[in-house]
Design an enzyme around this catalytic site. Structure first.
Site, PDB file in Angstrom:
ATOM      1  N   ASP A   1       0.821  -1.213   0.000  1.00 45.93           N
ATOM      2  CA  ASP A   1       0.000   0.000   0.000  1.00 45.93           C
ATOM      3  C   ASP A   1       0.854   1.262   0.000  1.00 45.93           C
ATOM      4  OD1 ASP A   1       0.769  -0.666   2.728  1.00 45.93           O
ATOM      5  OD2 ASP A   1      -0.642   0.855   3.427  1.00 45.93           O
TER       6      ASP A   1
ATOM      7  N   GLU B   1       0.104  -1.265   5.592  1.00 49.24           N
ATOM      8  CA  GLU B   1       1.147  -0.840   6.534  1.00 49.24           C
ATOM      9  C   GLU B   1       0.996   0.620   6.900  1.00 49.24           C
ATOM     10  OE1 GLU B   1       5.341   0.684   7.543  1.00 49.24           O
ATOM     11  OE2 GLU B   1       3.908   1.363   6.074  1.00 49.24           O
TER      12      GLU B   1
END
Ligand SMILES: [Zn+2]
Length: 417
Positions: free
Chosen positions: A87, A182
């Protein structure tokens, strides 16, 4: 430009990964928080299978794991892991990323065409000094690049590609892990350490060439709520206690010249109020508490607790509630018990011809949590710069160097077993 010692398609891979919008979202109820992350995770499953890795899986939460099968004859080589997150930051758009390649960089201003106000200047980016003659990749001005952490993914994939093509390099079993979310602090939420099966791991999510991050903040959130009494303001004399004013008084008592993000650096900790939910009856504040030393963290929490008590004592009728929520602990507490993990990284970086530098992070990584979930995991450089911004950049030389470090680590763990 010297050619890479362990050539791979890591740059080509990177240029493809960044075009997939994987921005995570704090406001989502689902996991992963956004569907775009699954698009990249699925692509990685396909690529890992094509490369011929073993046990390529994606679990119900989106985590992709795979194994580079061992080539060593030794039986006792520990399984090591390499981890990166798919991400990108919720702070800046990651939709429609157009990576731009600036070959043979000569220190000139890099003006990003889609918004010419975004300019990478040498004097504001001291790490560019080391990139003269290199190839720099940036976004086009309207989005972030996503080098954080797609550079890390591409480097791990590049190393896998190289190791699979070179079975003469002796190494033990190597596990790869690609994780979602994350950037919103949820990257390890469903990470199954046992199923991952590595004894030690490395996240490839750091900044400058040669860096090893083996130390990060210990982190908590201090929740404080002030409770007042609401009445009609026209008839409030002697009865109303406005919790907004109590909370403002508390915030006003927080140290300004020390213990705050604006006035601390290096290994100093801080307290940081960052969310207020206010009403006359009840005002709650979330305060981030950060320190490299867990005892220092607890001392700051005591200070906050005392400040809150003293504040309400000055506001008759007001009450206070406090609660501490643990976020993560300094990974060094764990890594110090497994010195071989960082030692191997230092040696691998040396073999790649670089100067190893141990660097504390004023933040946390997925490794911060993994360390305390039983998987000692320092963070290694991936060449990412200007994280979470439209001026993010990475250099192709640094990416190839990171591939080299991964391959050397594979060798070193075999040699030392
Ligand atoms: Zn990252």
């Amino acid at each position: 430009m010297e050619s890479p010692k362990y050539p791979s398609r890591c740059v080509e891979r990177f240029l493809e990964y960044v075009t997939i919008d994987t921005q995570s979202s704090e406001d989502s109820e689902s996991y992963p928080s956004t569907p775009g992350q699954l698009d990249l995770l699925r692509l990685l499953v396909d690529e890992l299978s094509e490369l011929g890795l073993d046990d390529v899986t994606m679990d119900e939460h989106g985590y992709v794991f795979a194994t580079i099968p061992p080539t060593t004859r030794k039986k006792q080589v520990p399984t090591i892991g390499f981890i990166a997150h798919v991400d990108t930051s919720p702070e800046v758009s990651g939709a429609g990323v157009k990576p731009l390649i600036h070959e043979n960089y000569q220190g000139q201003d890099l003006v990003l065409p889609d918004d010419p106000s975004v300019v990478l200047r040498l004097k504001e980016n001291r790490h560019l000094e080391d990139q003269i003659g290199q190839t720099i990749i940036t976004a086009s001005g309207s989005t972030l690049l996503g080098a954080d952490n797609k550079a890390g993914i591409a480097e791990i994939m590049g190393a896998a590609e190289y190791l699979i093509a070179h079975p003469e390099i002796a190494h033990g079993p190597i596990r790869l892990g690609f994780t979602p979310d994350e950037e919103i602090g949820q990257g390890t939420r469903y990470f199954d350490v046992e199923r991952f099966g590595a004894v030690y791991a490395y996240t490839m999510d750091g900044e400058t060439l040669g860096e090893i991050q083996d130390e990060a903040f210990s982190a908590d959130t201090f929740h404080v709520a002030f409770i007042g009494t609401n009445t009609h303001p026209g008839f409030a004399k002697g009865r109303m206690v406005n919790s907004i004013k109590v909370a403002a008084d508390f915030v006003g008592r927080l140290p300004v010249d020390r213990m705050s993000p604006e006035t601390t650096e290096d290994k100093q900790g801080y307290v940081h109020p960052y969310v207020v939910d206010a009403g006359v009856e009840r005002t709650s504040i979330k305060v981030l508490v950060r320190d490299f030393d867990t005892e220092g963290l607890q001392r700051m929490e005591q200070t906050l607790e005392e400040l809150a008590r003293r504040t309400v004592a000055d506001w008759p009728g007001a009450e206070v509630e406090t609660r501490i929520e643990e976020s993560y602990r300094n990974m060094k507490e764990v890594l110090d018990c497994h010195p071989a993990v960082v030692e191997a990284a230092i040696e691998a970086i040396r073999r790649a011809g670089l100067q190893p530098r141990l660097q504390p992070i004023r933040g946390g990584t997925d490794g911060s949590r993994l360390c305390f979930m039983g998987l000692p995991t320092p963070n290694l450089f991936a060449g990412e710069h200007n994280f979470h911004s439209r001026s993010e950049w990475v250099s192709t030389r640094d990416m190839h160097k990171a591939v080299e470090v991964i391959v050397e680590l594979a060798r070193i763990w075999d040699e030392r077993s």
